[in-house]
Write an enzyme that holds these catalytic residues in place. Structure first.
Site, PDB file in Angstrom:
ATOM      1  N   GLU A  89     -50.895  17.077   3.289  1.00 20.73           N
ATOM      2  CA  GLU A  89     -49.646  17.715   2.863  1.00 20.73           C
ATOM      3  C   GLU A  89     -49.895  18.460   1.545  1.00 20.73           C
ATOM      4  O   GLU A  89     -50.662  18.006   0.702  1.00 20.73           O
ATOM      5  CB  GLU A  89     -48.572  16.646   2.661  1.00 20.73           C
ATOM      6  CG  GLU A  89     -47.245  17.170   2.129  1.00 20.73           C
ATOM      7  CD  GLU A  89     -46.326  16.060   1.657  1.00 20.73           C
ATOM      8  OE1 GLU A  89     -45.105  16.288   1.610  1.00 20.73           O
ATOM      9  OE2 GLU A  89     -46.835  14.964   1.314  1.00 20.73           O
ATOM     10  N   LYS A 143     -41.515  18.244   8.660  1.00 19.48           N
ATOM     11  CA  LYS A 143     -41.137  16.932   8.119  1.00 19.48           C
ATOM     12  C   LYS A 143     -39.684  16.609   8.469  1.00 19.48           C
ATOM     13  O   LYS A 143     -38.775  17.392   8.195  1.00 19.48           O
ATOM     14  CB  LYS A 143     -41.318  16.924   6.591  1.00 19.48           C
ATOM     15  CG  LYS A 143     -41.104  15.556   5.948  1.00 19.48           C
ATOM     16  CD  LYS A 143     -41.413  15.619   4.455  1.00 19.48           C
ATOM     17  CE  LYS A 143     -41.303  14.230   3.810  1.00 19.48           C
ATOM     18  NZ  LYS A 143     -41.621  14.278   2.365  1.00 19.48           N
ATOM     19  N   CYS A 168     -46.086  12.380   4.868  1.00 18.63           N
ATOM     20  CA  CYS A 168     -45.786  11.542   3.696  1.00 18.63           C
ATOM     21  C   CYS A 168     -44.781  10.434   4.037  1.00 18.63           C
ATOM     22  O   CYS A 168     -45.049   9.593   4.877  1.00 18.63           O
ATOM     23  CB  CYS A 168     -45.302  12.415   2.543  1.00 18.63           C
ATOM     24  SG  CYS A 168     -45.493  11.635   0.910  1.00 18.63           S
TER      25      CYS A 168
END
Length: 533
Positions: A268, A332, A389
């Site tokens: 990321e 995301k 994440c």
């Protein structure tokens, strides 16, 4: 209050960095003991002490963002555990309260992991079992199911202790205690024995899914310049380092030193600017992908609509140049509120609230938009589930993609802000738990730690030290099929809600007096027991 304080503090110690996992059942039992015999109104206070003692130390790493963010987030999450106090008191009016209490604990974990906004999944009991005998059970019942089982065992221990204590007290006063004392603890302790036996069976007979093939994957860790905690300050160097590592890997492949990977995973924020709008970044990615000759999964910040931005994993094929070329993307799904977007920004602006005057909020000029993809990426003929994440902490992200046929798991992450804190270790433990839960190999690419390759049993096959620049190259199995843990995870929250509702209904109906801590019914019209003169 003292029992609650110690229990909450020790529960925080059961997670990283101390990982005192063996204290977990006693800590959760301590919450029940601390509220036993209180009214629902008074039970709020020891439960709040427990919550503060647990959650504030658990996510103290949020101070790397700001002290205000830490206090606000920990305070909100603590309220969910504080609410368990009054709920437990009502549930404890029924003999089977450990079952209902475990449902309430699992429900609290489920709700706070999704609300308000996107919730906060850190601190779930199921994420604290790696490197313990309980870990294999993740593949059978999922993280929520493991949390439920641990809470059930904990509350059974509390019930046994409370019944023993009640038996001692009633004997001293001459009162009758038909279900207190040593005989009354048989049922709760027998339940604990059964749970331990089931956990042992999960370890002896682990879930094994069919292997459909093999793939060689590379994961790049570029490192972050300077202190390593400000990726935006040196974002071009991060991209350049990632490109250099990939080109160096290509040179080693061409020299016959290592096999050519099937795909390369970048972390990321491997580019913090839109690679389709920034010529320098675009050229670097093209150079790397053409050198290695295989798809590169780029972690990129991509411009969205007006005032919007996307955090994406882009499957960049050799020869791709424009946004139209890159068709396989994962966005995301759980951006961080007040970190990556400002909830209700339009409403606040319409009300005249000066967002730019609120310190760090001024650093969020655009809102990150949540993605909706539930199917795996197609990378070099491999169905790969991606998570970015904090996404890894949410059940729906990887579960949906595994149910959609993912053969391999990947996590692209940038923990640079927290690189000097325990957040990095906590997230890596969650990531390992996801590998076990899904029964699949998992590859992690991080900007400066922790990059690694994880086997389906949760073992770390390869790992890059923090604050270093390196590339991992590993052969992994591609897996098909779905574990019971992933299937159960889709309905575990609803099951916890049903158990809690049933327990509350039974507890609210119980209007007759009971001996404190015994869950035994007494007729309020019966004569009072005699007292010694």
């Amino acid at each position: 209050m003292l029992v609650a304080l110690v229990s909450g503090g020790l529960l925080a110690a059961s997670f990283e960095p101390l990982t005192w996992w063996w204290v977990t059942p006693f800590c959760v039992a301590g919450l029940a003991v601390s509220v036993a015999g209180l009214t629902p109104r008074r039970a709020w206070w020891p439960a709040l002490v427990f919550a503060v003692a647990f959650y504030f130390p658990h996510i103290v790493w949020m101070r790397a963002v700001s002290t205000g963010a830490w206090l606000a987030l920990a305070g909100i999450e603590a309220l969910f555990y504080a609410a368990l106090g009054p709920v437990l008191v009502v549930l404890m009016r029924h003999r089977a309260w450990p079952l209902w209490g475990a449902g309430a604990w699992a429900l609290a974990e489920t709700v706070r992991s999704s609300w308000p906004f996107s919730g906060m999944p850190w601190g779930r009991l199921g994420f604290g079992v790696m490197d313990t005998p309980v870990a294999p059970a993740l593949a059978y019942v999922g993280a929520t199911g493991v949390g439920f089982g641990l809470a059930l065992a904990s509350f059974c221990l509390a019930a046994a202790l409370l019944r023993l204590r009640a038996g001692t007290r009633t004997t001293a006063t001459g009162a009758r205690a038909p279900a207190t004392g040593p005989r009354a603890v048989v049922a709760p302790l027998a339940t604990v024995v059964v749970l331990v036996a089931l956990t042992g069976l999960a370890a002896v007979f682990p879930v094994r899914l069919a292997v459909s093939g093999q793939a060689t994957v590379a994961a790049v860790q570029p490192d972050v310049p300077g202190a390593g905690n400000d990726i935006l300050a040196g974002f071009r160097e991060v991209t350049a380092s990632t490109v250099r590592e990939t080109v160096a890997l290509a040179a080693a492949v061409d020299a016959g030193q290592v096999p050519r990977p099937d795909l390369v995973l970048w972390p990321e924020n491997s580019t913090a600017v839109d690679p389709f709008a920034d010529a320098e970044t675009n050229a670097g990615i093209r150079r790397a992908s053409e050198a290695i000759g295989v798809p590169v999964v780029v972690g990129a910040i991509v411009d969205g609509g007006p005032g919007e931005v996307l955090n994406q994993g882009l499957v960049w094929e050799p020869g791709d140049r424009t946004a139209e070329d890159v068709t396989e993307r994962y966005t995301k799904r759980h951006p961080v509120p007040y970190g990556e977007y400002i909830p209700a920004r339009d409403l606040l602006e319409d009300l005249g609230v000066p967002i730019g005057n609120f310190g760090d909020l001024a650093l969020i000029p655009r809102d990150m938009v949540a993605g909706e993809r539930t199917t795996p990426l197609q990378v070099a003929g491999i169905a790969m589930a991606d998570a970015i994440c904090f996404d890894v902490g949410y059940d729906d992200v990887l579960h949906d993609q595994v149910l959609g046929g993912a053969e391999l798991l990947a996590v692209q992450t940038s923990n640079a802000t927290f690189i000097a804190t325990d957040q990095v270790d906590q997230q890596f433990a969650i990531t390992r738990a996801r590998a076990v839960e899904a029964g699949r190999w998992l590859v992690v690419a991080s900007t400066n730690g922790i990059t690694g390759v994880i086997a389906p049993d949760g073992s770390v096959v390869a790992e890059v030290p923090r604050r270093s620049t390196a590339t991992l190259l590993e052969e992994v199995d591609l897996v098909e099929g779905v574990t019971p843990g992933v299937r159960v995870g889709r309905y575990a929250g609803w099951g916890a809600l049903a158990l809690t509702a049933a327990g509350l209904a039974l507890g609210l109906r119980a209007g007759r007096r009971r001996v404190p801590g015994t869950m035994e019914e007494h007729d309020p019209t019966s004569p009072a027991p005699p007292h010694p003169s």
